[in-house]
Structures are given as C-alpha cells and as structure tokens.
Scaffold this motif. Structure first.
Motif, PDB file in Angstrom:
ATOM      1  N   ALA A  11      -3.497  -5.993   0.756  1.00 10.88           N
ATOM      2  CA  ALA A  11      -2.246  -5.244   0.598  1.00 10.88           C
ATOM      3  C   ALA A  11      -2.148  -4.882  -0.872  1.00 10.88           C
ATOM      4  O   ALA A  11      -1.718  -5.690  -1.703  1.00 10.88           O
ATOM      5  N   GLN A  36       7.488  -0.870   1.640  1.00  9.41           N
ATOM      6  CA  GLN A  36       7.065  -1.062   3.029  1.00  9.41           C
ATOM      7  C   GLN A  36       5.668  -1.669   3.126  1.00  9.41           C
ATOM      8  O   GLN A  36       5.135  -1.846   4.226  1.00  9.41           O
ATOM      9  N   TYR A  48      -4.333   2.665   5.352  1.00  6.50           N
ATOM     10  CA  TYR A  48      -2.975   3.215   5.378  1.00  6.50           C
ATOM     11  C   TYR A  48      -2.429   3.276   3.961  1.00  6.50           C
ATOM     12  O   TYR A  48      -2.760   2.431   3.127  1.00  6.50           O
ATOM     13  N   GLU A  50       5.349  -5.076   4.979  1.00  4.80           N
ATOM     14  CA  GLU A  50       5.736  -4.848   6.372  1.00  4.80           C
ATOM     15  C   GLU A  50       4.593  -4.201   7.147  1.00  4.80           C
ATOM     16  O   GLU A  50       4.282  -4.606   8.272  1.00  4.80           O
ATOM     17  N   LYS A  51       3.936  -3.205   6.537  1.00  2.00           N
ATOM     18  CA  LYS A  51       2.814  -2.540   7.203  1.00  2.00           C
ATOM     19  C   LYS A  51       1.618  -3.473   7.321  1.00  2.00           C
ATOM     20  O   LYS A  51       0.944  -3.510   8.364  1.00  2.00           O
ATOM     21  N   VAL A  76      -4.483  -1.807   2.990  1.00  2.00           N
ATOM     22  CA  VAL A  76      -3.235  -1.060   3.064  1.00  2.00           C
ATOM     23  C   VAL A  76      -2.757  -0.885   1.631  1.00  2.00           C
ATOM     24  O   VAL A  76      -2.681  -1.860   0.877  1.00  2.00           O
ATOM     25  N   SER A 131       0.030   0.679  -1.265  1.00  2.00           N
ATOM     26  CA  SER A 131       1.351   1.230  -1.539  1.00  2.00           C
ATOM     27  C   SER A 131       1.180   2.510  -2.344  1.00  2.00           C
ATOM     28  O   SER A 131       0.099   2.802  -2.879  1.00  2.00           O
ATOM     29  N   VAL A 160       1.497   3.529   2.291  1.00  2.00           N
ATOM     30  CA  VAL A 160       2.917   3.462   2.632  1.00  2.00           C
ATOM     31  C   VAL A 160       3.740   3.349   1.361  1.00  2.00           C
ATOM     32  O   VAL A 160       3.209   3.046   0.287  1.00  2.00           O
ATOM     33  N   GLU A 168       2.368  -5.834  10.055  1.00  2.00           N
ATOM     34  CA  GLU A 168       2.270  -5.167  11.356  1.00  2.00           C
ATOM     35  C   GLU A 168       0.823  -5.116  11.830  1.00  2.00           C
ATOM     36  O   GLU A 168       0.517  -5.422  12.988  1.00  2.00           O
ATOM     37  N   LEU A 169      -0.072  -4.737  10.912  1.00  2.00           N
ATOM     38  CA  LEU A 169      -1.499  -4.694  11.250  1.00  2.00           C
ATOM     39  C   LEU A 169      -2.029  -6.098  11.512  1.00  2.00           C
ATOM     40  O   LEU A 169      -2.764  -6.324  12.486  1.00  2.00           O
TER      41      LEU A 169
END
Length: 267
Positions: free
Chosen positions: A110, A194, A188, A197-198, A130, A132, A190, A201-202
């Motif tokens: 992340a 978020q 991703y 959170e993303k 993921v 940001s 985002v 979710e994954l």
C-alpha cells in the motif's frame, strides 16, 4: 511482540506491517529494521491464520530506501573496502528481498507516498501494489552513481517488462502512480485517504480463500517463472493432489451445493 522500527498488527486474517520511521522517510537499510522485517516474515509463514500481508509506510513516505547520509559518510552497511561493502549488502539489505519473496502468503504494498530506490524495490517485492495519489516511484540508483543492489534488477522487469525496466533504471526518472499503473507496475491508484481501505478490500477478497491452496497457488505462480512447462505441470499435479485431499476442498464444494459462503479452516 514489540517492535522499534515497524508497527505490526493482525486484523482478522490480514496482517499489516507499517514502516514507522517517518523522521528518516522510512529508510530500510538499518540493521534493526531489516531484522524486524525478517521476524515478521517468519511469524507469518508459521501462522496459517494469516492469509495476506499488507506493507505500507508511515506518512509522508512509503520508503526512501537506503540511508544516503550513511552512504555519504561511508557508515553502517556502506563502510569499508569493496569486499566489506559487498558483504555489507549481502548480510544486510539483501536479506529483505529474500524474506519478502519467501513469504508464503500473498503480499500487497500500500504505497502511501514516495517509494524511492530500495523503497521502490520493496514495493516491487510484493505480489501486488495499491498506490495513493501521493505515491511516486523511482529506480533512482544511477542518479547517485550506484546500481540496484537489493534485487531491483530481478523484480522490476517481471513487473513491467524488460524495455520499460531498462528505461526506468537508466533514466532514474520518478513516475507517479497513474503512470506506474499504465505500465503494469501498480494494480490500483486511489485517493490518499482511501488507500488502506482499497488495500484491505483487496486483501479481504483474497483472505477468504482456502489458506493452504492459496499458499500453494502463490508458490506455483512463481515457480512458473523459471520452470519448463513439463516441470510446472508435474508440480501442479502434485499440489492439486494435496488440495483434493483437504477438508477445505470439500467445504468449498459443499458450500457451492448448499448455496452458502464457505468457512475455510486451513485443514
């Protein structure tokens, strides 16, 4: 367990490792940091209840990579003769790619801010990323007269292909999250608030799978990068035979027939 340079927590089946040295922008070349990352990886591999690991950093950076102040002073792992330096890399920062790559569970980076040099490579060591909108990626080693010493030459071409890996390495350019996603480096992008959170979710979507089969699937994907097709098929058959004899396999089938969510226990 109490750590000094990182935060570690488990939230259900998902573990989260946070580099927690914002004052140094989360450099990862300190001996204690390396030891703590290794310890977390050992703990996770020995805990079937952990099914996914998220790696992130304390704002404002994901990781600045190597400690350039120590480089300039030739201190720490950057001290000594060429042979000492070589051993410094092998016995210090190179333990991180071995530990992360050796994780049996899927990993998600992340990326909350700049991921530079070895920090970029740390993100690439993870299976998925993921980012940001504040994330930046830079394979910037040549900008300071060195080469990727921590495995970047292994991980980057596998993420973006050889041509793009060459461009990113040779130019030392810093790219944003959207550009990284366009070239396949990131799954991703985002908004900053978020990000976790993303990532969760994954992670949660993956963590609900049968844990033993999940770990075998990960091993198989990486074996496929160097095995010939006949050897991979042989290994696939062996893993499949093990999966067919798990309680989780029967639980999955029963849940499908009974139209309910399965409850996998790693058995």
């Amino acid at each position: 367990m109490k750590f000094k340079d990182i935060l570690f927590e488990t939230q259900g089946r998902v573990a989260i490792l946070t580099l927690n040295m914002p004052e140094t922008r989360n450099v990862i070349t300190n001996a204690n940091t390396i030891q703590e990352i290794e310890e977390v990886c050992r703990m996770i591999n020995n805990d079937i209840d952990v099914r996914v690991l998220i790696i992130t950093g304390a704002d404002p950076a994901f990781s600045a990579g190597g400690n350039v102040k120590e480089m300039a002073k030739k201190e720490g792992m950057f001290a000594g003769s060429p042979s000492k330096l070589m051993e410094g890399y092998r016995k210090n920062v190179q333990r991180i790619p071995m530990a992360i790559h050796g994780l049996e569970v899927p990993t998600i980076a992340a990326v909350n801010g700049p991921a530079i040099g070895a920090g970029c490579d740390l993100a690439l060591m993870c299976d998925m990323r993921v980012a940001s909108t504040k994330a930046k990626f830079g394979e910037t080693f040549l900008n300071v007269g060195i080469i990727p010493g921590d495995g970047g030459a292994y991980f980057l071409p596998r993420a973006v292909g050889m041509a793009k890996a060459c461009e990113i390495t040779f130019t030392g350019d810093i790219i944003d999250g959207q550009s990284a996603m366009d070239m396949g480096m990131v799954n991703y992008v985002v908004e900053h608030d978020q990000l976790m959170e993303k990532a969760r979710e994954l992670a949660d979507k993956i963590a609900c799978k049968p844990p033993e089969a999940l770990r075998m699937a990960k091993r198989l994907l990486y074996m496929g990068q160097y095995l010939t097709l006949p050897h991979l098929l042989e290994q696939s058959a062996a893993f499949q035979a093990l999966c067919h004899n798990t309680n989780d396999h029967m639980e999955a089938l029963n849940a499908m027939f009974e139209k309910r969510k399965p409850d996998f226990k790693g058995e």
